[in-house]
Design a protein around this motif. Structure first.
Motif, mmCIF file in Angstrom:
data_model
loop_
_atom_site.group_PDB
_atom_site.id
_atom_site.type_symbol
_atom_site.label_atom_id
_atom_site.label_comp_id
_atom_site.label_asym_id
_atom_site.label_seq_id
_atom_site.Cartn_x
_atom_site.Cartn_y
_atom_site.Cartn_z
ATOM 1 N N ASP A 170 -9.473 -13.546 -14.058
ATOM 2 C CA ASP A 170 -8.696 -12.992 -12.942
ATOM 3 C C ASP A 170 -7.312 -13.636 -12.891
ATOM 4 O O ASP A 170 -6.310 -12.975 -12.594
ATOM 5 C CB ASP A 170 -9.402 -13.243 -11.603
ATOM 6 N N SER A 194 -12.866 -21.606 -13.747
ATOM 7 C CA SER A 194 -12.302 -21.024 -12.534
ATOM 8 C C SER A 194 -10.851 -21.467 -12.390
ATOM 9 O O SER A 194 -10.371 -22.339 -13.103
ATOM 10 C CB SER A 194 -13.098 -21.483 -11.317
ATOM 11 N N VAL A 197 -3.984 -17.446 -6.090
ATOM 12 C CA VAL A 197 -5.398 -17.092 -6.292
ATOM 13 C C VAL A 197 -6.252 -18.130 -5.582
ATOM 14 O O VAL A 197 -5.817 -19.271 -5.394
ATOM 15 C CB VAL A 197 -5.801 -17.096 -7.789
ATOM 16 N N ARG A 250 -11.721 -18.250 -8.105
ATOM 17 C CA ARG A 250 -11.595 -17.036 -8.924
ATOM 18 C C ARG A 250 -11.777 -17.373 -10.403
ATOM 19 O O ARG A 250 -11.412 -18.445 -10.854
ATOM 20 C CB ARG A 250 -10.204 -16.420 -8.719
ATOM 21 N N GLU A 251 -12.311 -16.425 -11.158
ATOM 22 C CA GLU A 251 -12.554 -16.661 -12.585
ATOM 23 C C GLU A 251 -11.243 -16.734 -13.369
ATOM 24 O O GLU A 251 -10.255 -16.118 -12.984
ATOM 25 C CB GLU A 251 -13.380 -15.520 -13.168
#
Lengths: 416, 416
Positions: free
Chosen positions: A183, A101, A175, A179-180
């Protein structure tokens, strides 16, 4: 390139832990990070507590995280207990985020300053940060708890001492911590040379990610493509033991077994024909194999275009059409070759006719391969599936089942 | 994410050139760069000279390069002629480097200062650079024509005005302008967060590469893996016309045809047996297909480990052994499944015996797949070949030829 040699030597050493500690301090981390995961674990298990502490002691919190993330929980806690509290807390916090992440990628080399802060006060703040950590921070500017952006490189040197941060701040992408990593990569694709701020759920800044932190992610993604494509579990490493490998792969093999039996069932329909013209069995792998190859080619091109966002099911009609036409043309080239060879080497009984059947089947199967090779990934992408993982199964099923059907069906009609 | 939508809209528009120019100025470059190459060329052909000039005019030299590199020579020169001489020369110089080399990746956002230069003079120099280009430069420090390194971020703000550059310089990695992009990537792997200096043959600084410039390269490498793996030419794009696709792929298909005929020849040896027990033909794709799947799995894992520098032929004995053992175990699992199914559905005449033959063949073929799946990429790497490109051919040949030989040979011995 020194560390490249170092990590290879460590990997091959009979006592890799000792070999790592024998490595110069400044090369240790780079060498460790390039070791295969199973060897990293062996090293961490074998290191004495004092050695592991000595290794981790010189590292920045985000570097220490990347070492300790492979250690077992007990080792991890013993080491953290022996580090000074502030560092241990930072490392512990970083370890709490999912490794894949935004939180798992970020480092803590940042300061936040309020928009009304004068430049000279910020310089002082940065100076303290640098003398404490040895790192120059990204300077995020906040107002009322919201991030406004960051000060561009060189602002502190260029601006007047009593200017305010507000006058220089430039927007930066941000971000959320959960979030991954893929992404995060998408954000960098749009903003090549910036830093990305990682935010908590309440909008406060938790950390910063630079483009360099993403290189590893992209390399992982590169490796994963081939893994997904062949149905190997992402975490498997070449040096894993046989049982890990078996576990990582047998599901995929069993799924493919279903496909294989479907193809076998089609062949079974023509058992009587094959009993009469056994030479057909020899051409079966030729027709099916070429279809499989052509299908995965079409799939590779389509999957790449999907992953680069160049095409979707809505805009893909042209791709599907071009693939089908290209398949038919390649089928004609390969089919002509095969027809000539088949005619030349087969018995006088079938001769030209057998050649014609094989050739025509090749055209049909490569057209089928192109059509499904493009269509299936686009459909899978549309319904939210990963096209690289599941597409091969469907494509092989299509080329095997339809390929055998066309070839054996045509043979039965024409040759009997 | 706005540009993502923009480039998709442009790609699907009936007049993509007009759609690009309708895009807000600041999003144009990002949208253009994400278009598939054939559409980029269409856009460049369709843009009027004035529009192209307006597009390129706002860009930095390295950005202008990335646009003009896709234009034909005449368009390129017309545009360069209309830009001011200094910018045109810079762009022209950048265009002269191979796009896949260090020179093709670098940008010109740097200044060089001599080691004895005082900080305040450097600050003045940087200020001029920034007001001229709008970009903050990397500050390289040189002495007697050799590069000593660069000033770390924040030096200008932290150091005393009459300090010398020499006191703060830190070594940076450097590469020659003609090194391949994959070599540049290797340098970044060892030095995540630094800039890399690009040097001329005489050691003078030509440009600078940041980690962000490499993200595109790594993504290309990622896409290339699947392309190499399936034998598609690197430059092919999903939206290319059928003839381009045919040209990009037929060589690979013809090479594979050789493999397929080798397998066919083995099957041909058993023509009499197949004529007597035609059901064997139905199990042929099962045995061969599972071998192919297992072999590419072993190969994917080995190729990835090779590309990460984790294993070589010298250290690979453990990998080969583990793959062979894992193959045998997976073969036993799949073989048992297949044996049960084959026994259940086949005629009373063969029943259990046929099941046993298929099952044992599966164990043998998956062992073969694991062994060759690991061995072949390691050998190819050792002899300087790209393991991803050529390995599949050899592995499929091994699993097809040996798989059919074991299965049909065993069947002939046991069932006849």
């Amino acid at each position: 390139m020194q560390a490249a040699t170092a990590h290879e030597e460590i990997g091959a050493a009979s006592d890799p832990a000792a070999a790592l500690m024998a490595c110069p301090r400044e090369d240790r981390l780079a060498a460790f990070e390039r070791l295969p995961p199973p060897i990293r674990e062996t090293v961490l298990d074998a290191l004495s507590e004092d050695d592991l502490l000595a290794f981790v002691h010189d590292l920045d919190p985000d570097e220490a995280r990347s070492v300790l993330t492979d250690a077992d929980e007990t080792t991890r806690e013993t080491v953290l207990d022996r580090l000074d509290t502030e560092r241990a807390e930072k490392i512990d916090r970083l370890l709490s985020y999912d490794a894949d992440s935004a939180g798992g990628l970020m480092n803590l080399d940042f300061v936040t300053v309020s928009a009304d802060r004068p430049i000279d006060a910020i310089t002082e703040r940065v100076r303290r940060f640098e003398s404490r950590t040895g790192r120059y921070p990204t300077i995020f500017v906040v107002e009322d708890g919201d991030i406004l952006g960051a000060l561009p490189n060189g602002t502190l040197a260029m601006a007047a001492p009593d200017d305010r941060a507000r006058a220089y701040v430039e927007a930066v992408p941000s971000v959320r911590y959960d979030r991954e990593d893929s992404d995060v990569l998408a954000v960098f694709r749009e903003n090549r040379d910036r830093a990305v701020a990682v935010l908590d759920a309440d909008g406060s800044v938790l950390g910063v990610i630079h483009a360099g932190d993403l290189l590893g992610v992209v390399e992982d993604v590169a490796g994963e493509t081939l893994f997904e494509f062949t149905g190997v579990a992402e975490a498997e490493n070449a040096l894993d033991g046989p049982l890990v490998k078996v576990k990582s792969r047998y599901t995929w093999l069993i799924i493919n077994l279903g496909t294989a039996f479907l193809a076998a069932a089609v062949v079974g329909l023509f058992e009587t024909t094959i009993a009469q013209i056994a030479v057909l069995a020899a051409y079966m792998p030729v027709v099916a194999g070429m279809g499989g190859n052509a299908g995965t080619q079409a799939m590779a091109v389509t999957v790449r275009a999907i992953s680069l966002g160049q095409v979707s099911l809505a805009t893909g009609a042209r791709v599907i059409r071009n693939e089908a036409v290209a398949g038919a043309i390649n089928g004609a080239i390969i089919g002509a070759l095969v027809a000539v060879i088949a005619t030349a080497i087969s018995s006088a009984q079938f001769g030209v006719l057998l050649g014609a059947v094989v050739g025509v089947s090749m055209v049909a199967n490569l057209l089928i391969a192109g059509f499904f090779g493009a269509l299936i990934p686009l459909v899978l992408d549309r319904v939210g599936q990963d096209p690289a993982t599941s597409a091969t199964i469907f494509i092989t099923t299509a080329t095997d089942v339809l390929g055998f059907l066309v070839f054996l069906g045509l043979a039965q009609t024409v040759l009997l």
